[in-house]
Design an enzyme around this catalytic site. Structure first.
Site, short mmCIF file in Angstrom:
data_model
loop_
_atom_site.label_atom_id
_atom_site.label_comp_id
_atom_site.label_asym_id
_atom_site.label_seq_id
_atom_site.Cartn_x
_atom_site.Cartn_y
_atom_site.Cartn_z
N ARG A 107 0.80 -1.23 0.00
CA ARG A 107 0.00 0.00 0.00
C ARG A 107 0.83 1.28 0.00
O ARG A 107 0.33 2.36 0.30
CB ARG A 107 -1.00 0.01 1.15
CG ARG A 107 -2.04 -1.10 1.06
CD ARG A 107 -3.23 -0.82 1.97
NE ARG A 107 -4.24 -1.85 1.81
CZ ARG A 107 -4.39 -2.88 2.62
NH1 ARG A 107 -3.57 -3.02 3.65
NH2 ARG A 107 -5.33 -3.77 2.41
N LYS A 151 3.46 11.67 -10.94
CA LYS A 151 2.62 10.83 -11.80
C LYS A 151 3.34 9.52 -12.05
O LYS A 151 4.50 9.52 -12.46
CB LYS A 151 2.35 11.52 -13.13
CG LYS A 151 1.21 12.51 -13.13
CD LYS A 151 0.94 12.94 -14.56
CE LYS A 151 -0.22 13.91 -14.66
NZ LYS A 151 -0.48 14.30 -16.06
N GLU A 183 9.84 18.30 -24.45
CA GLU A 183 9.17 18.61 -23.18
C GLU A 183 9.59 19.98 -22.65
O GLU A 183 8.80 20.67 -22.00
CB GLU A 183 9.47 17.52 -22.14
CG GLU A 183 8.91 16.14 -22.50
CD GLU A 183 7.40 16.03 -22.31
OE1 GLU A 183 6.76 17.02 -21.88
OE2 GLU A 183 6.85 14.95 -22.59
N LYS A 206 7.40 23.36 -13.89
CA LYS A 206 6.56 22.20 -13.55
C LYS A 206 6.30 22.13 -12.06
O LYS A 206 5.18 21.83 -11.63
CB LYS A 206 7.21 20.90 -14.03
CG LYS A 206 6.32 19.70 -13.72
CD LYS A 206 6.60 18.48 -14.52
CE LYS A 206 5.54 17.42 -14.27
NZ LYS A 206 5.78 16.17 -15.01
N GLU A 211 -4.10 17.09 -10.65
CA GLU A 211 -4.56 17.42 -12.00
C GLU A 211 -6.07 17.63 -12.08
O GLU A 211 -6.77 17.06 -12.91
CB GLU A 211 -4.12 16.34 -13.00
CG GLU A 211 -4.11 16.83 -14.44
CD GLU A 211 -3.54 15.80 -15.41
OE1 GLU A 211 -4.33 15.14 -16.09
OE2 GLU A 211 -2.31 15.67 -15.47
N ARG A 255 -2.86 21.73 -13.85
CA ARG A 255 -1.82 20.77 -14.21
C ARG A 255 -2.09 20.08 -15.54
O ARG A 255 -1.17 19.64 -16.23
CB ARG A 255 -1.64 19.73 -13.10
CG ARG A 255 -0.48 18.78 -13.39
CD ARG A 255 -0.14 17.88 -12.22
NE ARG A 255 0.95 17.00 -12.56
CZ ARG A 255 1.55 16.16 -11.73
NH1 ARG A 255 1.15 16.10 -10.47
NH2 ARG A 255 2.53 15.40 -12.12
N ASN A 293 -0.17 18.68 -20.32
CA ASN A 293 -0.42 17.64 -21.32
C ASN A 293 -0.53 18.22 -22.73
O ASN A 293 -0.95 17.51 -23.65
CB ASN A 293 -1.69 16.86 -20.97
CG ASN A 293 -1.49 15.96 -19.78
OD1 ASN A 293 -0.72 15.02 -19.81
ND2 ASN A 293 -2.19 16.27 -18.69
N HIS A 345 0.20 16.12 -25.72
CA HIS A 345 0.07 14.72 -25.31
C HIS A 345 -1.25 14.08 -25.77
O HIS A 345 -1.31 12.89 -26.03
CB HIS A 345 0.20 14.59 -23.79
CG HIS A 345 1.58 14.83 -23.28
ND1 HIS A 345 2.24 16.04 -23.46
CD2 HIS A 345 2.45 14.03 -22.62
CE1 HIS A 345 3.44 15.96 -22.90
NE2 HIS A 345 3.59 14.76 -22.39
N HIS A 359 -0.35 10.83 -27.59
CA HIS A 359 -0.65 9.50 -27.05
C HIS A 359 -1.37 8.62 -28.08
O HIS A 359 -1.15 7.41 -28.13
CB HIS A 359 -1.50 9.63 -25.78
CG HIS A 359 -0.73 10.07 -24.59
ND1 HIS A 359 -1.32 10.40 -23.39
CD2 HIS A 359 0.60 10.25 -24.40
CE1 HIS A 359 -0.40 10.76 -22.51
NE2 HIS A 359 0.78 10.68 -23.11
N HIS A 383 8.66 8.94 -26.85
CA HIS A 383 7.57 9.73 -26.29
C HIS A 383 7.68 11.21 -26.67
O HIS A 383 6.71 11.82 -27.12
CB HIS A 383 7.56 9.59 -24.77
CG HIS A 383 6.53 10.45 -24.09
ND1 HIS A 383 5.18 10.30 -24.31
CD2 HIS A 383 6.66 11.48 -23.21
CE1 HIS A 383 4.53 11.19 -23.59
NE2 HIS A 383 5.39 11.92 -22.92
#
Length: 348
Positions: free
Chosen positions: A112, A134, A176, A214, A224, A228, A232, A235, A239, A252
């Site tokens: 956990r 993330k 990025e 960032k 997010e 935030r 993206n 992205h 993606h 990426h």
């Protein structure tokens, strides 16, 4: 009958990001370094010379986005169970964004949740993936659809790791950096236009500015829920490109570069960005040999794939669109016809 469970609390997830030569670090607990064969061959000896732990183990997973999956997570977890790691144990992500995402996710679910540290070795992971908490893996439906928000205990960014980085990987990280500048900082964008990231001093300053940008955004919106999501930019389109090409054709950052160009075209169509501003972004990406074109075979299926994006809902798609250079708009009210028009412009 009603029972109230009050869980209101202030949790301090703050941590330091060190941008400098890797310091000597030590831990009075079990530590596992998660890495891949390529990074281990180049840099593991150096890391081991700077690291001390009560017990130290190395977990090696296959290299590449195609292995960012549940099988790799199972490999990591099995090793932790075999070596009897407990809740006081710690993981170290030593590699690029794929290693960072998987290590963070594994640490978030092992018993956990246990601590982990990021030591990123690629430019992309240094300026983006290692900061913000993330974590996650890919599946057949898309990228990073399984994961958790789990902040690292610390991040150590040593620019010297970049000395062995292939040019293509370096350029992927540049994408990025450009993303941060276009969305939040016009003066930083101009700095990138006027300087060369192959210069070490320029690179270190750019890493610092990207990380500060960032970190500021994450501090304001860790999970997010709003701001935030602007990170993206590029992205949403990128993606889909990665998924269509099986995560094998593009790195990426390369897919994000193409995605930024697509997002810019949509912004131009909606009157949020001028043609000249979109051209400036494209020229900066091309300066570092990043791809800026992609042939969309089926615009309708490309459009439908947007609904698998984590920011979208059953009925709407959330787009991150630049407003000029240095500002950004998060919107879920772009009509389908406008989007399809842009997608068709990237067709054969």
């Amino acid at each position: 009958m009603q029972v109230n469970i009050s869980l209101k609390q202030i949790v301090d997830n703050s941590y330091d990001i060190t941008i400098d030569k890797l310091p000597e670090i030590s831990f009075d607990t079990k530590v596992a370094i998660v890495t891949n064969p390529k990074v281990a061959g180049l840099h593991l000896g150096y890391l081991l010379s700077r690291l001390k732990a009560k017990e130290l183990y190395i977990i090696t997973v296959p290299d590449g986005e195609a292995y960012k999956n549940q099988a790799s997570i199972d490999l990591i977890l099995e090793s932790l169970f075999n070596h009897r790691f407990n809740r006081k144990s710690l993981l170290i992500a030593f590699g690029g964004g794929v290693i960072g995402d998987m290590t963070g996710y594994a640490s978030s679910i092992y018993q956990r949740g246990i601590d982990f540290i990021q030591i990123p070795t690629t430019l992309l992971s240094q300026v983006d993936a290692s900061v913000g908490g993330k974590t996650g893996i890919n599946n057949s439906y898309g990228k990073n659809l399984i994961g958790a928000f789990h902040q690292p205990r610390a991040v150590y960014i040593d620019p010297e790791f970049l000395s062995t980085l292939p040019q293509r990987e370096f350029s992927a990280g540049v994408a990025e950096i450009v993303k941060m500048a276009v969305t939040f900082n016009n003066s930083f964008f101009q700095y990138l236009e006027e300087n060369d990231l192959n210069d070490k001093k320029v690179l270190q300053e750019s890493i610092k500015q990207a990380v500060e940008t960032k970190a500021d955004v994450v501090a304001k919106d860790e999970k997010e829920h709003g701001l935030r999501a602007a990170l993206n930019y590029g992205h949403t389109f990128g993606h889909v490109i990665e998924n269509e090409t099986g995560y094998k054709k593009y790195l990426h950052g390369e897919a994000v570069a193409i995605g930024m160009v697509m997002a810019n075209e949509l912004s131009v169509k909606l009157g949020l960005m001028s043609t000249e501003e979109a051209k400036r972004v494209k020229i900066l990406l091309q300066k570092y040999n990043l791809p800026t074109s992609y042939v969309i075979e089926n615009p309708e299926s490309f459009y439908e794939a947007f609904f698998l994006d984590k920011k979208s809902s059953d009925a709407t798609i959330t787009f991150i669109l630049p407003v000029g250079i240095g500002n950004v708009k998060i919107t879920d009210s772009v009509d389908k016809e406008s989007v399809l028009s842009v997608l068709k412009s990237f067709g054969k």
